[in-house]
Design an enzyme around this catalytic site. Structure first.
Site, PDB file in Angstrom:
ATOM      1  N   HIS A 118      76.870  70.511  65.621  1.00 61.82           N
ATOM      2  CA  HIS A 118      76.014  71.643  65.994  1.00 61.82           C
ATOM      3  C   HIS A 118      74.763  71.165  66.726  1.00 61.82           C
ATOM      4  CE1 HIS A 118      78.561  74.139  63.486  1.00 61.82           C
ATOM      5  NE2 HIS A 118      78.378  73.304  62.471  1.00 61.82           N
ATOM      6  N   ASN A 396      50.412  68.244  59.841  1.00 61.34           N
ATOM      7  CA  ASN A 396      51.693  67.550  59.684  1.00 61.34           C
ATOM      8  C   ASN A 396      52.283  67.182  61.035  1.00 61.34           C
ATOM      9  OD1 ASN A 396      54.087  66.826  57.854  1.00 61.34           O
ATOM     10  ND2 ASN A 396      55.028  68.174  59.361  1.00 61.34           N
ATOM     11  N   HIS A 406      50.253  56.857  65.409  1.00 58.24           N
ATOM     12  CA  HIS A 406      49.605  57.360  64.198  1.00 58.24           C
ATOM     13  C   HIS A 406      49.331  56.231  63.214  1.00 58.24           C
ATOM     14  CE1 HIS A 406      49.865  58.827  59.986  1.00 58.24           C
ATOM     15  NE2 HIS A 406      49.017  59.738  60.429  1.00 58.24           N
ATOM     16  N   SER A 437      41.109  59.318  69.932  1.00 63.24           N
ATOM     17  CA  SER A 437      42.351  59.746  70.576  1.00 63.24           C
ATOM     18  C   SER A 437      42.078  60.609  71.801  1.00 63.24           C
ATOM     19  CB  SER A 437      43.219  60.502  69.576  1.00 63.24           C
ATOM     20  OG  SER A 437      44.435  60.909  70.162  1.00 63.24           O
ATOM     21  N   HIS A 441      43.117  59.595  75.673  1.00 63.15           N
ATOM     22  CA  HIS A 441      43.983  60.478  76.460  1.00 63.15           C
ATOM     23  C   HIS A 441      43.293  60.921  77.748  1.00 63.15           C
ATOM     24  CE1 HIS A 441      46.514  60.780  72.841  1.00 63.15           C
ATOM     25  NE2 HIS A 441      47.441  61.291  73.627  1.00 63.15           N
TER      26      HIS A 441
END
Length: 528
Positions: A118, A396, A406, A437, A441
């Site tokens: 699937h 999360n 991370h 961070s 970036h």
């Protein structure tokens, strides 16, 4: 014999002959059925074996993650319960914060999921979409230009001057391999043999900082600006610059405490990491240095070849997304005056291609690219990401989207900050990690595109911080997963929309001066 008897004999013989033929036909049918049943039984057994292997790997992964979470929670609760003690507590907390990442042999999650038919069908849908992009591009080229040849001028432009990229990368790699290694080796020898330890440490730190700033700070920027590299070549240099900085910092961070803790005795020299282990670390897909990693027994070269083909296909996928969905839209939008209506329409036009680019970047780099190097180097810990797509909170999502980066931010940013502050100011530690961070970036996008437009910084340091605290781990309902995906679609649309508008604005309205405000003011705001 009468005619009646002869006819009876003929009828009897006919029945006897017919009776002799029917058993043979029935036997062939039964034999065919037996072969069919055997094939079906074999197919079922193979399916059961595949399902068994998939279930075993899934259970093993879940057990490893559960044990890791349980150990982490127990350590955190133990640290919390013992905060009332004074001297012993400080020593225990410091010892716990010094414990680093543990590497375990495990597969990537998508490799396990793709064994399920699937999930594999969804993968096939993306391949079908790629074929559709190719056919639509061929049809448009044939109708507009009367040709059936795909034009890859965008590729040739984006990856131009690769010879400059190669020699610049070789210099950066050579320094990263030999520079920090030998500086720390010399410092380690002098530190325990000299009386002036503070002066030796300060001098070595100054030499190392100057070398890092020169070769991994100024040199890549000079190459990009002096040779005016195109975008893809710029990103290769910048991303490798950042990777070498993070790798060398991890090596220094993990090696220095071992040198400081060493107590020299008679006929005992300082045990320093081997150069081969550091060389292996520079190529293996992790940013946490260890002298030894879990290794697989052999290399699956067919797996390496398939991943290389998938990376190449992802690049072509990205090309067709830009050519069919982005360039025609934003080339026309750049000729219109900047207004709220133009911005909103462009934003919704960019949401879908932006999400496709996001998914391609994840699959091509975090899965295919990292697994390719891991397989070649027999690196066994393949947990480069977790099931971030099931996240119901942005906290999360940030933890599971890119495990490689991370881990570096967590162990060398967040935990070191807590260690320095005595396990206090956790919110400040989180904000500092987001700030670092966001700056990195923004630096990568500014140098890669050649203009300053702090979209990435604002989304990370502003919206990202708000979502991290607002959509926290207390959100468990599936509705929050829908909200997270909606925010991702909008966020990727904002990135693609604003950067594309600014790119064409820089082309149509080039800068006429070099003042500070002209350099930092987006051209898309004033270009008409």
């Amino acid at each position: 014999m009468s005619s009646h008897d002869s006819s009876a004999v003929r009828r009897s013989g006919g029945r006897t002959a017919g009776g002799n033929q029917r058993p043979s036909e029935n036997g062939s049918i039964r034999q065919h059925d037996n072969h069919t049943n055997m094939r079906e039984r074999t197919q079922r057994e193979e399916d059961m074996q595949r399902m068994k292997a998939a279930v075993i790997r899934y259970v093993q992964t879940q057990v490893n993650e559960a044990l890791e979470r349980a150990l982490t929670d127990s350590m955190q609760s133990l640290s919390t319960n013992t905060q009332t003690h004074t001297d012993e507590t400080g020593t225990n907390n410091r010892h716990k914060l010094e414990q680093g990442k543990v590497f375990i042999a495990r597969c990537s999650l998508l490799d396990e999921l793709f064994e399920i038919s699937h999930i594999r069908t969804i993968y096939h849908m993306f391949i079908a979409a790629l074929f559709l992009f190719v056919m639509s591009t061929l049809a448009v080229d044939y109708i507009d230009h009367g040709r059936l040849v795909l034009d890859f001028d965008l590729f040739y432009y984006a990856f131009g001057q690769l010879n400059t990229v190669i020699w610049a990368w070789m210099l950066m790699f050579g320094y990263t391999l030999l520079g920090p290694y030998h500086v720390l080796r010399v410092w380690g020898g002098l530190y325990h043999s000299s009386r002036w330890r503070t002066c030796v440490s300060a001098g070595s730190a100054l030499v190392l900082c100057a070398a890092q700033m020169s070769m991994l700070g100024i040199f890549p920027v000079y190459v990009i600006l002096h040779y005016q590299l195109p975008p893809a070549s710029r990103f290769i240099i910048i991303l490798e610059q950042i990777r070498f900085l993070m790798k060398s910092y991890s090596f220094i961070r993990e090696t220095t405490p071992a040198v400081l803790k060493h107590t020299p005795q008679k006929d005992e020299s300082l045990r320093y990491p081997s150069l081969s282990s550091y060389l292996y670390f520079l190529f293996c897909p992790t940013l946490i240095y260890r002298e030894v990693y879990p290794r697989n027994p052999y290399i699956r070269w067919n797996y390496v070849g398939m991943n290389c083909l998938k990376i190449l296909a992802s690049l072509f996928y990205l090309y067709f997304i830009l050519v069919r969905l982005c360039i025609p839209v934003f080339r026309n939008k750049s000729n219109q005056p900047f207004s709220t209506r133009t911005l909103i329409l462009a934003l919704f036009h960019a949401a879908f291609p932006g999400m496709l680019i996001f998914m391609l970047g994840f699959y091509a780099f975090l899965h295919c690219w990292l697994n390719t190097f891991a397989e070649i180097l027999r690196f066994a810990d393949r947990m480069f990401y977790k099931d971030w797509w099931n996240s119901t909170s942005f906290s999360n999502y940030y933890r599971t989207w890119n495990i490689v980066v991370h881990d570096w931010l967590y162990y060398y940013g967040y935990r070191d900050f807590l260690w320095l502050s005595g396990s206090k100011l956790r919110s400040v530690a989180t904000l500092s990690v987001f700030g670092v961070s966001a700056l990195v970036h923004e630096y990568a996008f500014t140098m890669g595109f050649g203009f300053f437009y702090p979209v990435m910084f604002c989304t990370f340091a502003g919206i990202g911080v708000v979502f991290n605290f607002a959509m926290n781990d207390k959100r468990k309902s599936p509705v929050w997963n829908i909200i997270m995906w909606t925010c991702l679609f909008i966020g990727q649309g904002i990135h693609v929309c604003l950067y594309c508008l600014e790119w064409y604005a820089q082309i149509h309205c080039p800068r006429t001066g070099t003042s500070f405000w002209e350099l930092v003011t987006p051209r898309s705001w004033t270009c008409s």
